[in-house]
Design an enzyme around this catalytic site. Structure first.
Site, mmCIF file in Angstrom:
data_model
loop_
_atom_site.group_PDB
_atom_site.id
_atom_site.type_symbol
_atom_site.label_atom_id
_atom_site.label_comp_id
_atom_site.label_asym_id
_atom_site.label_seq_id
_atom_site.Cartn_x
_atom_site.Cartn_y
_atom_site.Cartn_z
ATOM 1 C CG HIS A 1 -5.971 -0.457 8.238
ATOM 2 N ND1 HIS A 1 -5.753 0.878 8.024
ATOM 3 C CD2 HIS A 1 -4.802 -0.921 8.758
ATOM 4 C CE1 HIS A 1 -4.525 1.194 8.383
ATOM 5 N NE2 HIS A 1 -3.932 0.133 8.834
ATOM 6 C CG ASN B 1 -8.947 1.070 11.024
ATOM 7 O OD1 ASN B 1 -7.999 0.295 10.865
ATOM 8 N ND2 ASN B 1 -9.250 2.006 10.147
ATOM 9 C CD GLU C 1 -8.479 2.492 6.204
ATOM 10 O OE1 GLU C 1 -8.200 1.593 7.011
ATOM 11 O OE2 GLU C 1 -8.052 3.637 6.341
ATOM 12 C CG ASP D 1 -0.226 -0.159 2.546
ATOM 13 O OD1 ASP D 1 1.014 -0.241 2.568
ATOM 14 O OD2 ASP D 1 -0.916 -0.208 3.575
HETATM 15 P P1 PGA Z 1 1.988 -0.406 12.598
HETATM 16 O O1 PGA Z 1 0.916 -0.311 11.435
HETATM 17 O O2 PGA Z 1 2.788 -1.638 12.338
HETATM 18 O O3 PGA Z 1 2.803 0.851 12.445
HETATM 19 O O4 PGA Z 1 1.236 -0.479 13.887
HETATM 20 C C1 PGA Z 1 0.061 -1.364 11.193
HETATM 21 C C2 PGA Z 1 -0.970 -1.011 10.151
HETATM 22 O O5 PGA Z 1 -1.560 0.096 10.207
HETATM 23 O O6 PGA Z 1 -1.233 -1.835 9.281
#
Ligand code: PGA
Length: 246
Positions: free
Chosen positions: A138, A136, A143, A67
């Site tokens: 995702h 959340n 999302e 992404d």
């Molecule tokens: P993080 O991000 O590893 O920085 O917690 C995870 C994500 O948002 O997929």
């Protein structure tokens, strides 16, 4: 789906690195999709150090991006591309031709999605997809409410993602849209590993493992994948009883 819990972040990271190395040893020309983010940072440090020490050959692998923040240049330190370049691609001395990332500055983002879909299908699909989980639920930028049968697409980011995402940037950014592989890529990948570390992920991990499988919490769909692992440290697993300790 398998769930493994490790005592701490270090042990978790070593075990995730082991899984990536196992995949590449079994299939030297594997197609890998490795997420950016804080969680896999130590996994990549371990992986790249072991690659050098043990002579693990990544030169036949293909790397595809998961992404990217739309409108953020590749050389911005908060971009997913920059993260991957710094923590994986440069340490592994990969060649440019092995790497396929979204250009989130492109004027035609639809075309970026199509190109990525074609690259992945042209390579025969993704062998290993390593993903984190957002606060959340995702996965990538799928999302809450993401479509289960989607390949690469552009999406309006959820408010939680817009806020939490600021942590990657030195300056306040306008984070409104993302470009991402879809849940269909996830479900079609030969192996999926979802990792989470720390107490701040404990609540969403409880929903992911014990709540109903629904795209309202996109990470729950990992439970329906035939070859998936959820790898956690104790802190992230805190609110889920009865899990195997790795
Ligand atoms: P993080 O991000 O590893 O920085 O917690 C995870 C994500 O948002 O997929």
């Amino acid at each position: 789906m398998k769930v493994n819990v490790y005592p701490d972040y270090e042990t978790l990271s070593q075990n995730v690195a082991d899984e990536i190395i196992r995949c590449v040893r079994n299939k030297p020309d594997a197609v890998l999709c490795l997420a950016a983010g804080d969680t896999p940072r130590l996994t990549y440090e371990t992986l790249t150090a072991r690659a050098t020490k043990e002579g693990i050959d990544f030169s036949h692998c293909t790397f595809v991006g998961l992404d990217e923040w739309v409108g953020v240049p590749l050389d911005n330190e908060g971009s997913c591309s920059w993260f991957l370049q710094r923590h994986i691609f440069t340490p592994l001395s990969l060649s440019r031709s092995q790497i396929h990332l979204f250009d989130a500055m492109a004027s035609d983002l639809e075309n970026e999605c199509n190109k990525m879909n074609e690259i992945i299908s042209g390579k025969g699909g993704i062998d290993l997809m390593l993903v984190g989980i957002g606060m959340n639920g995702h996965i990538g930028f799928n999302e809450p409410g993401a479509l289960i049968d989607s390949y690469a697409h552009v999406i309006d980011l959820d408010n939680t993602t817009r806020t939490v995402g600021q942590k990657y940037f030195r300056q306040q950014m306008s984070l409104t849209r993302g470009i991402t592989l879809g849940l269909k890529h996830l479900m079609e990948a030969r192996q999926v590993i979802l990792i989470a570390s720390g107490e701040r992920k404990a609540e969403i991990i409880k929903h992911t493992l014990r709540g109903p499988v629904t795209t309202k919490v996109p990470a729950t769909v990992v439970r329906n994948h035939p070859n998936s692992m959820i790898m956690l440290d104790e802190a992230a697993a805190r609110w889920v009883k009865g899990l195997t300790r790795g």
